[in-house]
Design a protein around this motif. Sequence first.
Motif, PDB file in Angstrom:
ATOM      1  N   ALA A  17      58.648  49.075 -15.325  1.00  0.00           N
ATOM      2  CA  ALA A  17      59.489  49.338 -14.147  1.00  0.00           C
ATOM      3  C   ALA A  17      59.065  50.642 -13.472  1.00  0.00           C
ATOM      4  CB  ALA A  17      60.961  49.396 -14.559  1.00  0.00           C
ATOM      5  N   ASP A  18      58.711  51.662 -14.260  1.00  0.00           N
ATOM      6  CA  ASP A  18      58.235  52.924 -13.682  1.00  0.00           C
ATOM      7  C   ASP A  18      56.922  52.722 -12.940  1.00  0.00           C
ATOM      8  OD1 ASP A  18      60.418  54.383 -14.556  1.00  0.00           O
ATOM      9  OD2 ASP A  18      59.325  55.440 -16.136  1.00  0.00           O
ATOM     10  N   ILE A  19      56.001  51.970 -13.534  1.00  0.00           N
ATOM     11  CA  ILE A  19      54.714  51.720 -12.876  1.00  0.00           C
ATOM     12  C   ILE A  19      54.937  50.971 -11.564  1.00  0.00           C
ATOM     13  CG2 ILE A  19      52.526  50.442 -13.051  1.00  0.00           C
ATOM     14  CD1 ILE A  19      52.555  51.184 -16.082  1.00  0.00           C
ATOM     15  N   ARG A  20      55.801  49.946 -11.580  1.00  0.00           N
ATOM     16  CA  ARG A  20      56.109  49.194 -10.362  1.00  0.00           C
ATOM     17  C   ARG A  20      56.708  50.117  -9.297  1.00  0.00           C
ATOM     18  NH1 ARG A  20      60.015  46.318 -12.042  1.00  0.00           N
ATOM     19  NH2 ARG A  20      58.711  44.791 -13.076  1.00  0.00           N
ATOM     20  N   ALA A  21      57.656  50.976  -9.688  1.00  0.00           N
ATOM     21  CA  ALA A  21      58.296  51.883  -8.733  1.00  0.00           C
ATOM     22  C   ALA A  21      57.280  52.845  -8.125  1.00  0.00           C
ATOM     23  CB  ALA A  21      59.425  52.652  -9.415  1.00  0.00           C
ATOM     24  N   LEU A  22      56.390  53.393  -8.954  1.00  0.00           N
ATOM     25  CA  LEU A  22      55.356  54.296  -8.444  1.00  0.00           C
ATOM     26  C   LEU A  22      54.393  53.571  -7.509  1.00  0.00           C
ATOM     27  CD1 LEU A  22      54.592  56.249 -11.729  1.00  0.00           C
ATOM     28  CD2 LEU A  22      55.496  57.239  -9.615  1.00  0.00           C
ATOM     29  N   ARG A  23      53.996  52.368  -7.894  1.00  0.00           N
ATOM     30  CA  ARG A  23      53.073  51.589  -7.047  1.00  0.00           C
ATOM     31  C   ARG A  23      53.702  51.334  -5.687  1.00  0.00           C
ATOM     32  NH1 ARG A  23      53.148  46.477  -5.771  1.00  0.00           N
ATOM     33  NH2 ARG A  23      54.445  45.777  -7.509  1.00  0.00           N
TER      34      ARG A  23
END
Length: 192
Positions: A17-23
């Motif tokens: 979820a963090d990677i998706r939010a950053l992307r």
Amino acid sequence: MHAVIHAPPPESCTLGADIRALRKARGLTLSGLGETLGRSVGWLSQVERDKSEPSISDLRYIASALDVSVSSLFRSEAPEHEQGLIVRGDARRPIGSRPAGLVEELLSPDLTDDFEMVHSTFESGAEITEEVMRPTQEVGYIVSGKLDLWIAGKTHSLNAGDSFRIRGEAFRWMNPYALPCVVIWVIAPPVY
């Protein structure tokens, strides 16, 4: 009558979820980030949905592509009933790519909200000489110390108790003072 507030679903408190939010905060598509990483859209999608766990090497490439520190992708081991809700002072995640003299820690439980809170400590003598400009709205509060801040070409000397706002303008900072300066930032959308 009281409103019922539910805790965020567990999947919002994950590495994926963090990677998706950053992307998304960087305006990248799955295919764009996948291409940068040399990985397939399917693999990246599985990582973002926590169906596949990236290796340490993968995390280094992801962090580099998203311009964050690798350590910002690691989570502290909070008790289950606090995950996604509470961040203890001794368990903050270090974030960002750090210029010398700046230490930043994430105060938000994760990066899935519309904003993030950051605890920044600017050491004595720390500065950035090149202006930063990001597509964000940011508000900061000086907890202690002093900081010189340039926003859209205007200089402001800030003291403990002062606050500021930056709305997509170019800015830079310097702490020419003897003591560190501690600032709490709220940034929308999340950039770290």
